[in-house]
Write an enzyme that holds these catalytic residues in place. Structure first.
Site, PDB file in Angstrom:
ATOM      1  N   ASN A   1     -13.571  -0.921  -6.420  1.00 43.18           N
ATOM      2  CA  ASN A   1     -14.024  -1.469  -5.016  1.00 43.18           C
ATOM      3  C   ASN A   1     -15.617  -0.766  -4.531  1.00 43.18           C
ATOM      4  O   ASN A   1     -15.587   0.356  -4.180  1.00 43.18           O
ATOM      5  CB  ASN A   1     -13.128  -1.155  -3.870  1.00 43.18           C
TER       6      ASN A   1
ATOM      7  N   LYS B   1     -17.452  -1.679  -2.254  1.00 37.92           N
ATOM      8  CA  LYS B   1     -17.460  -1.330  -0.651  1.00 37.92           C
ATOM      9  C   LYS B   1     -18.982  -1.876  -0.248  1.00 37.92           C
ATOM     10  O   LYS B   1     -19.405  -3.130  -1.044  1.00 37.92           O
ATOM     11  CB  LYS B   1     -17.248   0.166  -0.329  1.00 37.92           C
TER      12      LYS B   1
ATOM     13  N   HIS C   1      -7.485  -3.944   3.285  1.00 32.96           N
ATOM     14  CA  HIS C   1      -8.146  -2.656   3.015  1.00 32.96           C
ATOM     15  C   HIS C   1      -8.156  -1.742   4.454  1.00 32.96           C
ATOM     16  O   HIS C   1      -8.371  -2.179   5.437  1.00 32.96           O
ATOM     17  CB  HIS C   1      -9.484  -2.512   2.461  1.00 32.96           C
TER      18      HIS C   1
ATOM     19  N   GLU D   1     -10.205   0.310   5.565  1.00 35.55           N
ATOM     20  CA  GLU D   1     -11.525   0.470   6.459  1.00 35.55           C
ATOM     21  C   GLU D   1     -11.318  -0.832   7.257  1.00 35.55           C
ATOM     22  O   GLU D   1     -12.117  -0.757   8.262  1.00 35.55           O
ATOM     23  CB  GLU D   1     -12.399   0.570   5.387  1.00 35.55           C
TER      24      GLU D   1
ATOM     25  N   GLU E   1      -2.898   3.211  -0.586  1.00 36.24           N
ATOM     26  CA  GLU E   1      -4.083   4.095  -0.330  1.00 36.24           C
ATOM     27  C   GLU E   1      -4.078   5.132   1.016  1.00 36.24           C
ATOM     28  O   GLU E   1      -4.351   4.543   2.039  1.00 36.24           O
ATOM     29  CB  GLU E   1      -5.345   3.135  -0.220  1.00 36.24           C
TER      30      GLU E   1
ATOM     31  N   GLY F   1     -12.276   8.596  -0.019  1.00 34.09           N
ATOM     32  CA  GLY F   1     -13.719   9.247   0.323  1.00 34.09           C
ATOM     33  C   GLY F   1     -13.744  10.504   0.656  1.00 34.09           C
ATOM     34  O   GLY F   1     -14.809  11.233   1.220  1.00 34.09           O
TER      35      GLY F   1
ATOM     36  N   SER G   1      -9.731   8.715  -3.841  1.00 35.47           N
ATOM     37  CA  SER G   1     -10.305  10.069  -4.519  1.00 35.47           C
ATOM     38  C   SER G   1      -9.917   9.958  -5.849  1.00 35.47           C
ATOM     39  O   SER G   1      -9.685  11.153  -6.615  1.00 35.47           O
ATOM     40  CB  SER G   1     -10.326  11.275  -3.881  1.00 35.47           C
TER      41      SER G   1
HETATM   42  P1  13P Z   1     -12.455   6.457  -3.048  1.00 34.61           P
HETATM   43  O1  13P Z   1     -11.984   6.274  -4.292  1.00 34.61           O
HETATM   44  O2  13P Z   1     -14.092   6.550  -2.871  1.00 34.61           O
HETATM   45  O3  13P Z   1     -11.813   7.559  -2.258  1.00 34.61           O
HETATM   46  O4  13P Z   1     -11.979   4.979  -2.128  1.00 34.61           O
HETATM   47  C1  13P Z   1     -10.850   4.542  -2.390  1.00 34.61           C
HETATM   48  C2  13P Z   1     -10.925   3.195  -2.159  1.00 34.61           C
HETATM   49  O5  13P Z   1     -10.615   3.257  -0.937  1.00 34.61           O
HETATM   50  C3  13P Z   1     -10.614   2.136  -2.831  1.00 34.61           C
HETATM   51  O6  13P Z   1     -10.432   0.793  -2.213  1.00 34.61           O
END
Ligand code: 13P
Length: 260
Positions: free
Chosen positions: A13, A15, A103, A105, A175, A181, A221
């Site tokens: 992903n 982003k 997601h 976010e 997640e 992150g 992560s």
């Molecule tokens: P990270 O791997 O940067 O922690 O992000 C995970 C994520 O949100 C994947 O959709």
């Protein structure tokens, strides 16, 4: 050898990173890094921003690369007055195979709720693609001991209206928000515990065949150095990778954690 019931899926992903010109190089480099053993052992998808999808599709299709194209979101309607939104019909036209839906976010920053997520998941299926529905608890919820209740509630509501066959064909990504992150990944035991809860719930609501084939990813992560232990959890069938997927070497190393 028969195909395993659940072929692992490693998804990158991206982003809001990597423009359409950079995308061409990243995709080519990833394909170069993936060995036949890697792509024999796992499916690999990349989820660039919308503006990079066409670049990625062109490279993947023209060079017949063993990478599936994915999107990060879509609307549930096919067309209409929805300024700034992208239709699932448009994504299907670009040979998109997987669409991330719900997601954290988007749930936290864009106000997406379970009803919207379930509409999106249905629309993704209606257009011949596969949803990757994301669920996960906040740190406060984990510390309050409500992880199982929160995640079960999200799964039940976000998959509302999907048939057993659809649930059996989809992907769910667990997640934990506190692991995204932050550099702080869940332990393999944490990931397995929640994946087990999700699979049991799916069995209760949608039946044993759906529970046996639904693919459950862990995200938060995931890096080359922790992928092998996370992916060894019996109910974890892959990973949804954010930051580490921006580097094609990093994503390929995570896939190699399965093939080696
Ligand atoms: P990270 O791997 O940067 O922690 O992000 C995970 C994520 O949100 C994947 O959709």
């Amino acid at each position: 050898m028969p195909e395993p019931a659940r072929r692992p899926l490693i998804s990158g992903n991206w982003k809001m990173n990597i423009n359409h010109l950079e995308t061409i190089q990243v995709v080519q480099k990833l394909a170069y890094r993936l060995t036949p053993a890697d792509t024999g052992a796992a499916d690999v998808s990349i989820h660039p921003p919308f503006t990079s999808l066409r670049s990625a599709q062109t490279v993947i299709d023209s060079d017949e690369l063993p990478i599936s194209l994915g999107a990060q979101n879509c609307h549930w309607e096919a067309s209409g007055a929805f300024t700034g939104e992208i239709s699932p019909v448009m994504l299907a036209k670009l040979n998109v195979r997987y669409v991330i839906v719900g997601h954290s976010e988007r749930r936290q920053m864009m106000g997406e709720d379970d009803v919207m997520v379930s509409r999106k998941a249905g629309a993704v299926f209606a257009n011949g693609m596969v949803p990757i529905v994301c669920v996960g608890e906040t740190l406060d919820e984990r510390e309050a001991g409500t992880t199982a209740a929160v995640v079960s509630g999200q799964v039940a509501a976000s998959l509302d209206g999907l048939s057993p066959a659809q649930v059996g064909a989809m992907v769910l990504a667990y997640e934990p928000i506190w692991a995204i992150g932050t550099g702080r990944n869940a332990t393999p035991e944490d990931a397995q515990e929640v994946a087990g809860i999700i699979r049991a719930l799916i069995g209760e609501r949608w039946g044993a065949p759906a529970a046996a084939t639904v693919r459950l990813q862990y995200g938060g992560s995931v890096r080359p150095d922790n992928a092998a232990e996370l992916l060894a959890a019996p109910d974890v069938d892959g990973a949804l990778v954010g930051g580490a997927s921006l580097d094609p070497d990093g994503l390929a190393a995570i896939v190699a954690a399965i093939s080696q």
